[in-house]
Design a protein around this motif. Structure first.
Motif, PDB file in Angstrom:
ATOM      1  N   ILE A 126       1.819  11.621  -9.876  1.00  0.00           N
ATOM      2  CA  ILE A 126       1.190  13.086  -9.831  1.00  0.00           C
ATOM      3  C   ILE A 126       2.006  14.232  -9.943  1.00  0.00           C
ATOM      4  N   LEU A 127       3.299  14.091  -9.129  1.00  0.00           N
ATOM      5  CA  LEU A 127       4.241  15.342  -9.157  1.00  0.00           C
ATOM      6  C   LEU A 127       5.004  15.412 -10.422  1.00  0.00           C
ATOM      7  N   GLY A 151       1.685   6.546  -6.873  1.00  0.00           N
ATOM      8  CA  GLY A 151       0.796   7.343  -7.290  1.00  0.00           C
ATOM      9  C   GLY A 151       1.295   8.863  -7.242  1.00  0.00           C
ATOM     10  N   LEU A 152       1.919   9.234  -6.091  1.00  0.00           N
ATOM     11  CA  LEU A 152       2.275  10.520  -5.809  1.00  0.00           C
ATOM     12  C   LEU A 152       3.533  10.985  -6.635  1.00  0.00           C
ATOM     13  N   LEU A 185       2.416   1.582  -3.327  1.00  0.00           N
ATOM     14  CA  LEU A 185       1.476   2.199  -4.386  1.00  0.00           C
ATOM     15  C   LEU A 185       1.231   3.533  -4.167  1.00  0.00           C
ATOM     16  N   PHE A 186       0.905   4.089  -2.892  1.00  0.00           N
ATOM     17  CA  PHE A 186       0.644   5.453  -2.753  1.00  0.00           C
ATOM     18  C   PHE A 186       1.786   6.415  -3.138  1.00  0.00           C
ATOM     19  N   MET A 187       3.074   5.820  -2.909  1.00  0.00           N
ATOM     20  CA  MET A 187       4.256   6.673  -3.378  1.00  0.00           C
ATOM     21  C   MET A 187       4.418   6.563  -4.731  1.00  0.00           C
ATOM     22  N   TYR A 209       1.402   0.675  12.399  1.00  0.00           N
ATOM     23  CA  TYR A 209       0.970   1.235  11.200  1.00  0.00           C
ATOM     24  C   TYR A 209       0.127   2.617  11.407  1.00  0.00           C
ATOM     25  N   LYS A 258       0.786  -1.278  -0.001  1.00  0.00           N
ATOM     26  CA  LYS A 258      -0.022  -0.045  -0.003  1.00  0.00           C
ATOM     27  C   LYS A 258       0.906   1.202  -0.161  1.00  0.00           C
ATOM     28  N   TYR A 260      -3.460  12.926  -1.337  1.00  0.00           N
ATOM     29  CA  TYR A 260      -2.640  13.583  -2.360  1.00  0.00           C
ATOM     30  C   TYR A 260      -3.346  15.092  -2.550  1.00  0.00           C
ATOM     31  N   TRP A 263      -7.065   8.379  -0.349  1.00  0.00           N
ATOM     32  CA  TRP A 263      -5.942   8.787  -0.885  1.00  0.00           C
ATOM     33  C   TRP A 263      -5.943  10.194  -1.503  1.00  0.00           C
ATOM     34  N   ILE A 314      -1.118  17.008   0.014  1.00  0.00           N
ATOM     35  CA  ILE A 314       0.219  17.003  -0.367  1.00  0.00           C
ATOM     36  C   ILE A 314       0.464  18.048  -1.454  1.00  0.00           C
ATOM     37  N   MET A 315      -0.383  17.963  -2.561  1.00  0.00           N
ATOM     38  CA  MET A 315      -0.180  18.810  -3.618  1.00  0.00           C
ATOM     39  C   MET A 315      -0.311  20.263  -3.252  1.00  0.00           C
ATOM     40  N   ILE A 338     -10.788   3.737   0.365  1.00  0.00           N
ATOM     41  CA  ILE A 338      -9.291   4.053   0.064  1.00  0.00           C
ATOM     42  C   ILE A 338      -9.277   5.058  -1.216  1.00  0.00           C
ATOM     43  N   ILE A 356       2.784  21.498  -1.701  1.00  0.00           N
ATOM     44  CA  ILE A 356       3.948  21.578  -2.834  1.00  0.00           C
ATOM     45  C   ILE A 356       3.691  22.839  -3.429  1.00  0.00           C
TER      46      ILE A 356
END
Lengths: 319, 530
Positions: free
Chosen positions: A20-21, A16-17, A12-14, B209, A9, B504, B500, B507-508, B496, B511
């Protein structure tokens, strides 16, 4: 949730990031190299629109380089085509970056590194940050959100802005200081950081690999140069077998008058100071290196146009 | 390493620490944390680490010293006759008080010398000058270790708690060292109590986690506050507070509002990253903020802003003073003369004055900080005095104090009072503070906004817009929290794709809209300098 599932997970998340970047980098990357398009150091990035393989000498360094070396004067006097990829406070990781950018489209025979950049301090995080910005330009150009246009979302970068000063930044301000001896001989050494040395090593290797001769040049500066630094740079130059020209120690060849040739009390040269440095450097390169006079070569006609523009700037400034 | 928001901290130091911590066997994890914390402290303050080591060793010794006296007392009491017990207790209490006094003075003394010597020397020079005495004291430049104002209070609270026997002195100096130096809280707090954190920290529980993801989410939220809002406001605030005489009252007002926002975003953002980091190490640190701008009164505000400092002052200054014999006597006398409302308030006011003088001085060695403390003292005292009268007045006017309209009015009133206080707090000296306040009130105009001058002071229209959007987002999150809705918990319940997408987007948002890179000067950790 099993450990494997959690790790998957995260991966996969990283991923995807990163996607996007990368996609947003395409949007945020300036689409041209003029000031208005939002590119950083537009004068430095002018190298991107020089005609392919027309630059013979590349100059790198911090503000001392673009304040002290004028490619267009060198061309006017000797027909040597050069470009200053210097930028404000340039650190060695940026120097290396601009070297690679310049070689994307050019094959200079000589690379001059103005030595003040060797003494600009930075840490590992900054250099890693610069590498990340290279891969993911959204980090470098994120501030362009203020000026994004529709074409930013669909267009590809096309660099068309020719810099008539070829990276040199004209400044005729006079803020002098009394002439004094600032290069007092000593055997002491003021060493640069290991990180700077490491980047110097990469630059030297890159030049060697690409068939360019690296030359170290110290442009006169009362504030930034001293004999301890001279000794350290000399040692480094000897180690790598590269030439080192310290113009601070050549008052006869480069007769800088600190009362009139500086714009900020001995930190940077002004235009008269730059003219003196460039005249000597141009003569030296022309007489000692394998460089052609391109002034009468049709392929370099655009340089004559730049020269005309440059002369116009001078006239306007005089008025 | 300059702050928790530096690339080095977030991309190198923290990940390395998390990996080392989890790779090591449980019993070595506290050692990893101590080593990392000392490295962090050393990277900022260098050899001044010696101050922290000295404080740690001294509280360890003083704690054990107090325990020895308490042990001896208990032994003597066991053997003593009933009528002797009171005298024995009093004798040992005296002994303990001497040790307590020594321990507290040792720490306060270091803090006073390191932090306040230049302030006192400057004021003595001014006084000599005014009196025509031809003596000038040299103002020494003393290097101040990072976080001394925070860890000194933690140290004092430890000594006090051992003295009060609410905790037992710790024989394990490593545990005390970790309690004092834990890198997330060393720079800007929260001011931790031994009983809340020391044992939890030393357990060395593995990162799981949930604590990793929740910790990271909190760090992300911190970055929105600090990088998008506080840093973006920095150039504008710098300009307004430095060249205040050039601007009309409208600009000063915007500057004061922006500074209040910046201070909140910087400090609460730092607390988010501190608590988020600790959470990654499976450690719970005390909260320092609880939606302060939803406060109806100034005293309510201070129970929601920098909570750990407020509770420190309450527990170690306010209560001991009000419970002291002289003030108890005063209360009894005052009650007879002034009645049941104002009578007890007199002793309370003295204790409150001491609290707010300490609070002002704790924030910095400058008259503007003392004024800041006195300003809040005056507001709280006035609030306490007029409270029954205003209650009666509201009743007569048929205004429901608990209703929403009056609630909103109270919150806005408190926020306005806070903004005025912060104006003096940030001003470059008390004179500048008064000049700015005068300008804001008597020279108020919106001309600078109308003609666009305000958008040329370090922030353009886009900057103001993004700050406004961010403030609204953070306000909504605070509103949800105020209504006991756990935002992170709510997000975690979604599927999910939604989760997510939210991560995202945050985060964006950071940035793209973060004020970092060329052309920006990030705000220094404000509270780290206090």
């Amino acid at each position: 949730m099993s450990v494997l599932k959690k790790v998957l997970k995260c991966v996969l998340f990283m991923t995807g990031l990163v996607v996007i970047l990368m996609v947003s980098g395409l949007v945020f990357m300036p689409k041209n190299n003029m000031k208005e398009s939002g590119i950083e150091d537009f004068q430095t990035n002018g190298i991107r629109s020089e005609k392919k393989n027309t630059i013979d000498v590349l100059v790198l360094g911090d503000s001392l380089s673009y304040a002290g070396i004028s490619p267009i004067i060198m061309y006017k006097d000797y027909g040597i085509t050069s470009y200053v990829c210097g930028s404000s406070g340039q650190q060695m990781f940026d120097t290396y970056r601009y070297l690679k950018i310049a070689f994307e489209n050019q094959k200079p025979k000589y690379v001059i590194l103005e030595t003040d950049a060797l003494y600009r301090k930075f840490d590992m995080a900054e250099s890693i940050g610069s590498d990340v910005q290279g891969i993911l330009p959204v980090f470098r150009y994120h501030d362009r959100w203020k000026n994004l246009e529709l074409k930013d979302f669909k267009g590809k970068a096309k660099y068309t802005a020719v810099n008539d000063h070829k990276g040199y930044r004209y400044n005729d301000t006079i803020k002098g200081i009394p002439n004094k001896q600032y290069m007092i001989e000593t055997t002491e050494i003021q060493d640069m950081t290991d990180l700077s040395k490491n980047y110097f090593d990469q630059i030297a290797q890159f030049c060697r690999k690409n068939g360019a001769e690296l030359i170290l040049v110290s442009v006169p500066s009362v504030r930034n140069c001293n004999y301890k630094k001279h000794n350290a740079i000399k040692k480094l130059a000897d180690k790598y077998g590269v030439e080192f020209i310290n113009l601070n120690l050549m008052p006869e060849e480069v007769p800088i008058d600190w009362e009139v040739d500086t714009r900020d009390k001995g930190d940077h040269l002004n235009h008269t100071g730059a003219t003196k440095v460039t005249s000597y450097l141009g003569k030296y390169l022309f007489e000692n290196k394998e460089l052609k006079d391109h002034r009468f070569d049709e392929k370099y006609d655009h340089w004559n146009k730049s020269l005309e523009e440059y002369l116009k700037t001078l006239e306007t400034a005089k008025k | 390493m300059t702050s928790f928001f530096s690339v080095f901290y977030l991309a190198i130091f923290l990940p390395v620490m998390v990996i080392l911590y989890n790779v090591c066997p449980k019993k070595y994890r506290p050692i990893v944390l101590i080593a990392g914390s000392y490295f962090y402290f050393y990277s900022i303050s260098g050899k001044l680490l010696i101050y922290l080591l000295f404080s740690t060793m001294s509280i360890h010794h003083i704690g054990l010293w107090l325990t020895d006296i308490q042990g001896e007392r208990d032994g003597v009491l066991k053997e003593a006759a009933k009528e002797e017990k009171k005298a024995i207790k009093a004798e040992y209490l005296k002994k303990q008080r001497r040790v307590l006094f020594f321990g507290v003075m040792l720490h306060l003394g270091i803090l006073l010398v390191v932090k306040y010597t230049p302030f006192f020397a400057t004021n003595i020079n001014t006084l000599f000058d005014a009196m025509g005495i031809n003596i000038t004291l040299t103002i020494p430049k003393i290097m101040m270790p990072i976080g001394i104002s925070f860890y000194t209070l933690s140290a004092i609270s430890y000594i006090f708690d051992v003295y009060r026997e609410t905790i037992k002195a710790d024989k394990n100096i490593a545990r005390l060292a970790l309690f004092m130096s834990f890198f997330p809280h060393i720079m800007e707090g929260p001011i931790c109590r031994y009983s809340d954190t020391a044992h939890n920290l030393y357990k060395g529980e593995r990162t799981n986690y949930q604590c990793l993801t929740f910790g990271l989410q909190r760090i992300l939220f911190a970055m929105v506050k600090k990088m998008v809002v506080a840093d973006r406001l920095n150039d504008f605030i710098q300009e307004v507070f430095t060249n205040y005489s050039q601007y009309d009252g409208g600009v000063i007002l915007v500057g004061a509002v922006c500074y209040t926002i910046q201070l909140y975003m910087e400090f609460s953002g730092t607390m988010d990253i501190v608590i988020g980091t600790a959470q990654i190490f499976n450690v719970r640190l005390p909260e320092n903020f609880k939606q302060p701008f939803f406060s109806r009164t100034i005293s309510d505000f201070w129970s929601r802003w920098h909570i750990t400092l407020g509770t420190f002052f309450k527990d170690y200054i306010f209560y001991p003073l009000t419970m002291s014999k002289p003030l108890k006597k005063l209360t009894t006398k005052a009650r007879k003369r002034l009645g049941n409302h104002l009578g007890p308030m007199l002793a309370g006011a003295i204790a409150l004055f001491c609290v707010w003088l300490s609070n002002g001085l704790w924030h910095g060695a400058g008259w503007q900080y003392i004024f800041f403390g006195m300003y809040h003292f005056a507001l709280i005292l006035t609030g306490n005095i007029v409270e029954p009268y205003s209650r009666n007045l509201l009743k007569k006017l048929h205004i429901n104090k608990e209703g929403l309209p009056y609630g909103i009015f109270s919150m806005l009133r408190t926020t306005c009072l806070v903004i005025v206080g912060e104006l003096f707090f940030r001003a470059e000296g008390i004179k500048a503070g008064f000049a700015m306040f005068k300008n804001m009130v008597f020279n108020f105009s919106i001309t600078s906004v109308k003609n666009g001058q305000i958008f040329a002071l370090g922030m353009d229209k886009h900057d103001f817009l993004i700050v406004a959007i961010s403030v609204i987002i953070i306000f909504v999150v605070s509103l949800l929290k105020e209504n006991n809705i756990n935002v992170r918990g709510e997000i975690a319940k979604r599927n999910i794709f939604i989760r997510w997408a939210i991560y995202y987007a945050i985060i964006m948002f950071i940035i793209i809209f973060g004020a970092y890179g060329r052309g920006y000067t990030p705000v220094d950790p404000i509270y780290a300098n206090f």
